[in-house]
Write a protein that holds these residues in place. Sequence first.
Motif, short mmCIF file in Angstrom:
data_model
loop_
_atom_site.label_atom_id
_atom_site.label_comp_id
_atom_site.label_asym_id
_atom_site.label_seq_id
_atom_site.Cartn_x
_atom_site.Cartn_y
_atom_site.Cartn_z
N GLY A 13 37.57 46.08 34.95
CA GLY A 13 38.30 45.04 34.24
C GLY A 13 39.80 45.16 34.41
O GLY A 13 40.46 45.79 33.60
N THR A 14 40.32 44.61 35.48
CA THR A 14 41.75 44.75 35.75
C THR A 14 42.61 44.10 34.70
O THR A 14 43.73 44.52 34.46
CB THR A 14 42.11 44.18 37.14
OG1 THR A 14 41.69 42.82 37.21
CG2 THR A 14 41.46 44.98 38.24
N GLU A 15 42.12 43.06 34.03
CA GLU A 15 42.92 42.39 33.00
C GLU A 15 43.24 43.35 31.85
O GLU A 15 44.38 43.45 31.42
CB GLU A 15 42.18 41.16 32.48
CG GLU A 15 43.00 40.36 31.48
CD GLU A 15 42.28 39.09 31.04
OE1 GLU A 15 42.40 38.76 29.85
OE2 GLU A 15 41.61 38.46 31.87
N ILE A 16 42.25 44.05 31.37
CA ILE A 16 42.47 45.02 30.28
C ILE A 16 43.42 46.13 30.74
O ILE A 16 44.32 46.53 30.02
CB ILE A 16 41.13 45.62 29.81
CG1 ILE A 16 40.29 44.55 29.14
CG2 ILE A 16 41.36 46.79 28.85
CD1 ILE A 16 38.87 44.97 28.83
N ASN A 18 45.72 45.98 33.15
CA ASN A 18 47.07 45.45 33.32
C ASN A 18 47.77 45.19 31.98
O ASN A 18 48.99 45.32 31.88
CB ASN A 18 47.04 44.16 34.15
CG ASN A 18 46.71 44.43 35.60
OD1 ASN A 18 46.92 45.53 36.11
ND2 ASN A 18 46.15 43.44 36.27
N GLU A 19 47.02 44.83 30.95
CA GLU A 19 47.61 44.59 29.63
C GLU A 19 48.00 45.88 28.92
O GLU A 19 48.82 45.86 28.01
CB GLU A 19 46.63 43.81 28.75
CG GLU A 19 46.41 42.38 29.17
CD GLU A 19 45.32 41.69 28.37
OE1 GLU A 19 44.73 42.34 27.48
OE2 GLU A 19 45.05 40.52 28.67
N ASN A 20 47.43 47.00 29.33
CA ASN A 20 47.64 48.26 28.60
C ASN A 20 48.42 49.30 29.38
O ASN A 20 48.56 50.42 28.91
CB ASN A 20 46.28 48.84 28.19
CG ASN A 20 45.63 48.00 27.13
OD1 ASN A 20 46.06 48.00 25.99
ND2 ASN A 20 44.62 47.24 27.51
#
Length: 102
Positions: A13-16, A18-20
Amino acid sequence: PLQPKGMAIGFPGTEIFNENIEEKSIQMSAGDTLVFYTDGFSEAMNSARELYGDDRLVDKMAHVGSKSSGAILRALTEDVHHFIEGQGRSDDMTMVVIKLTQ
């Protein structure tokens, strides 16, 4: 020691991810050293169930930091293995030492 916020590399999950993640930039000079290590070093445990810990690693680094990157890697690794007193590893132990020489 630098500890930017983030999460372990390799989680799906690259979105998670990148957000963290937090990026840090540093200026390095000749003689500066970077030590990257997995939690297998700081969480190494001796027979009394004491953790080696990040503070102990930083203290040892302060004593051997003027040596070559190879000598630093050997000194830190030997210190952790001496600390665990033959208890064996409970986790992977990976370390990279980079020393800027020029």
